[in-house]
Design an enzyme around this catalytic site. Sequence first.
Site, PDB file in Angstrom:
ATOM      1  CB  SER A  12       0.996  -3.660  -1.249  1.00 60.52           C
ATOM      2  OG  SER A  12       1.608  -2.408  -2.875  1.00 60.52           O
ATOM      3  CG  HIS A  37      -3.018  -2.401  -1.089  1.00 62.60           C
ATOM      4  ND1 HIS A  37      -4.092  -1.327  -0.894  1.00 62.60           N
ATOM      5  CD2 HIS A  37      -2.432  -1.621  -1.558  1.00 62.60           C
ATOM      6  CE1 HIS A  37      -3.563  -0.480  -1.309  1.00 62.60           C
ATOM      7  NE2 HIS A  37      -2.462  -0.237  -1.503  1.00 62.60           N
ATOM      8  CG  ASP A  39       0.247   0.147  -3.851  1.00 67.23           C
ATOM      9  OD1 ASP A  39       0.932  -0.460  -3.359  1.00 67.23           O
ATOM     10  OD2 ASP A  39      -0.809   0.794  -3.729  1.00 67.23           O
ATOM     11  CG  MET A  41       1.513   4.216  -7.462  1.00 65.37           C
ATOM     12  SD  MET A  41       3.137   4.351  -6.818  1.00 65.37           S
ATOM     13  CE  MET A  41       2.917   3.281  -5.577  1.00 65.37           C
ATOM     14  CG  HIS A  70      -4.064   3.032  -3.080  1.00 70.02           C
ATOM     15  ND1 HIS A  70      -2.891   3.072  -2.205  1.00 70.02           N
ATOM     16  CD2 HIS A  70      -4.689   4.289  -3.346  1.00 70.02           C
ATOM     17  CE1 HIS A  70      -2.530   3.689  -2.526  1.00 70.02           C
ATOM     18  NE2 HIS A  70      -3.618   5.060  -2.717  1.00 70.02           N
ATOM     19  CG  MET A  72      -1.438   5.639  -5.056  1.00 77.69           C
ATOM     20  SD  MET A  72       0.115   5.336  -4.384  1.00 77.69           S
ATOM     21  CE  MET A  72      -0.927   3.532  -4.699  1.00 77.69           C
ATOM     22  CG  MET A 141      -2.502   7.214   1.891  1.00 74.18           C
ATOM     23  SD  MET A 141      -2.125   6.122   1.249  1.00 74.18           S
ATOM     24  CE  MET A 141      -0.700   5.239  -0.054  1.00 74.18           C
ATOM     25  CG  ASP A 177      -1.713   2.329   1.907  1.00 75.37           C
ATOM     26  OD1 ASP A 177      -1.711   1.550   0.313  1.00 75.37           O
ATOM     27  OD2 ASP A 177      -0.484   1.355   1.522  1.00 75.37           O
TER      28      ASP A 177
HETATM   29  C1  DX5 Z   1       2.451   3.170  -1.325  1.00 76.63           C
HETATM   30  C2  DX5 Z   1       1.605   2.396  -1.938  1.00 76.63           C
HETATM   31  C3  DX5 Z   1       1.746   1.466  -0.410  1.00 76.63           C
HETATM   32  C4  DX5 Z   1       3.191   1.279  -0.179  1.00 76.63           C
HETATM   33  C5  DX5 Z   1       2.633  -0.321   0.847  1.00 76.63           C
HETATM   34  O1  DX5 Z   1       2.190   4.813  -2.523  1.00 76.63           O
HETATM   35  O2  DX5 Z   1       0.194   3.066  -2.126  1.00 76.63           O
HETATM   36  O3  DX5 Z   1       0.925   0.719  -0.382  1.00 76.63           O
HETATM   37  O4  DX5 Z   1       2.987   0.007  -1.204  1.00 76.63           O
HETATM   38  O5  DX5 Z   1       4.302  -0.473   1.278  1.00 76.63           O
HETATM   39  P1  DX5 Z   1       5.181  -0.784   2.423  1.00 76.63           P
HETATM   40  O6  DX5 Z   1       4.070  -1.435   3.181  1.00 76.63           O
HETATM   41  O7  DX5 Z   1       6.262  -0.713   1.885  1.00 76.63           O
HETATM   42  O8  DX5 Z   1       4.963   0.709   2.727  1.00 76.63           O
HETATM   43 ZN    ZN Z   2      -1.630   1.899  -1.494  1.00 72.43          ZN
END
Ligand code: DX5
Ligand code: ZN
Length: 230
Positions: A12, A37, A39, A41, A70, A72, A141, A177
């Site tokens: 990620s 990956h 992320d 947000m 991903h 979010m 998750m 994840d």
């Molecule tokens: C959290 C993200 C994950 C996160 C994983 O909201 O969706 O992808 O970045 O990070 P680690 O592996 O450090 O938990």
């Molecule tokens: Zn993620």
Amino acid sequence: MPFNRSIKIAPSILAADFANFGAECRAIEAEGADWVHVDVMDGHFVPNLTFGPAMCAALRPHIKGVMDVHLMIAPVDPYLEAFAKAGADIITAHVEAGPHIHRTLQAIRALGKKAGVALNPGTSVEAVADLLDMVDLVCVMTVNPGFGGQVFIESQLPKIARLRQMIGDRPVHIEVDGGVTVATAPLVAKAGADALVAGSAVFKGGSVADPAAYGANIRAIRAAAEAARG
Ligand code: DX5
Ligand code: ZN
């Protein structure tokens, strides 16, 4: 072609150097990452803000393989086309992001992209029972979304195993994840996951200037997961 349920490591970039994303994507792929990956947000669905489709478009030329986006965010539907145009290969929406997940997944597939659905730790796996014939991936998750470096929530393991049963022979990946490390990777692999997202556990100890640690971390996580599968 049999469905490829082999272990895939998806670093990620939330844990990467935000001032150097292109080089970081090239480095993790060169060091063995299977997917990248990404992320996204929005500061509304999750209490953090990262970046949008313009960043994904900027990253695309630096990612040779799968861009695993991903989302979010909520609402999600208004942004699907922008992420598809930006070059996402997999677009994953949260089942909690709105009342019409079925329509969202239809829209992702209509855009020609692989469709993923993500479940927060508080959401039952039954929430995706009626979606398994219209997704390419289910993301479980194992932290509450919004941040990297959090502690793995072990109570999600039975959910992963139950999901693996529900999927049966369908060509659907189980992605896990959050909090995936050398220690937790065997647990999720044994439960049935095949795509392992890892941010802090991959990027720790390395940098774009010295990416060897990225490769060592990826290999260690993969080996631990594969050993657990037997
Ligand atoms: C959290 C993200 C994950 C996160 C994983 O909201 O969706 O992808 O970045 O990070 P680690 O592996 O450090 O938990
Ligand atoms: Zn993620």
